[in-house]
Scaffold this active site. Sequence first.
Site, PDB file in Angstrom:
ATOM      1  N   LYS A   1       0.821  -1.194   0.000  1.00 55.38           N
ATOM      2  CA  LYS A   1       0.000   0.000   0.000  1.00 55.38           C
ATOM      3  C   LYS A   1       0.860   1.251   0.000  1.00 55.38           C
ATOM      4  CE  LYS A   1      -4.542   0.757   1.678  1.00 55.38           C
ATOM      5  NZ  LYS A   1      -5.507   0.338   2.653  1.00 55.38           N
TER       6      LYS A   1
HETATM    7  N1  GLU Z   1      -9.339  -2.988   6.118  1.00 53.27           N
HETATM    8  C1  GLU Z   1      -8.759  -4.248   5.758  1.00 53.27           C
HETATM    9  C2  GLU Z   1      -7.667  -4.027   4.724  1.00 53.27           C
HETATM   10  O1  GLU Z   1      -7.635  -3.002   4.096  1.00 53.27           O
HETATM   11  C3  GLU Z   1      -9.853  -5.140   5.214  1.00 53.27           C
HETATM   12  C4  GLU Z   1      -9.540  -6.568   5.193  1.00 53.27           C
HETATM   13  C5  GLU Z   1     -10.802  -7.395   4.973  1.00 53.27           C
HETATM   14  O2  GLU Z   1     -11.351  -7.339   3.872  1.00 53.27           O
HETATM   15  O3  GLU Z   1     -11.249  -8.053   5.903  1.00 53.27           O
HETATM   16  O4  GLU Z   1      -6.809  -4.852   4.542  1.00 53.27           O
END
Ligand code: GLU
Length: 285
Positions: free
Chosen positions: A238
């Site tokens: 990211k």
């Molecule tokens: N907020 C988590 C991420 O961005 C989500 C993961 C999920 O989909 O459970 O990795």
Amino acid sequence: MIVTRFAPSPNGPLHLGHAYSAIVAHDLAREANGRFLLRIEDIDGARSRPELADDFRRDLEWLGLEWDEVPPQSSRLDSYEAAARVLMEEGLLYRCTCTRAEIQALEPRIGPEGLVYPGTCKGARFDPSRASAIRLDMEAAMARVGEIAWEDAQAGRLAADPREFGDVVLVRKDAPASYHLAATLDDATDGVSLVTRGTDLFFASHIHRLLQALLGLPVPRWHHHQLLLNHDGKKLAKSRKSGESALGLSEMRAAGEDGAALAERLRMGQMPCGITLSRYPHGET
Ligand code: GLU
Ligand code: ZN
């Protein structure tokens, strides 16, 4: 009805891997005349940048996706606290004041999420003058629920056994819940019936299934999709590392690329140059 969701955290811009994840969740819902939800997972303390959520919406729109948005995690803190209270009263949680350095110094084993907490604070007197996280007593929790199973679209039915994670954190020092607790509660609140996400979180589903059993939540099914890997076989990060910024969705959008056409190519497995899909089941973690 099939309900899926895409649940990005606004701590960095979305990239091609997120696009793929959103498309998988979107299409699985649409194929079944179901609902596709967007949930902003914005309780990541200092790393959270709420202004990114608007970019996320524009990125999804650019890809040609339609969704229903549910409230962000920051508006649901009461539900996390209530769940933690219930588990605490049942004696399944304990406070932990250890710092990462203290845990590291104990040379613990490495589990699917990194260092496995060796349980130092379990049963110990807790010093309220120190910041504390709240951990799940994994052995006690597993003893409480007995045998439980979960079902993944590709891997089939699996016995839920998160013991290799050790006593995971459910309430962070700097946030009212950990990812595991918040996402599990939210998926239940949002009526998500098919949890879709990358195979990097495959093992986390063992923990989530356990939390569902402990908290009496409905049990969804899971679909873990392949990950997009960069030229050295690592999953796309990211954070903007050199060479990867070209894969940021908002940049492609700003450069006038056709998002719907990109989405079509991803659906057909046509990855941009240098990008490959991981192998199932677990790919690169
Ligand atoms: N907020 C988590 C991420 O961005 C989500 C993961 C999920 O989909 O459970 O990795
Ligand atoms: Zn501790």
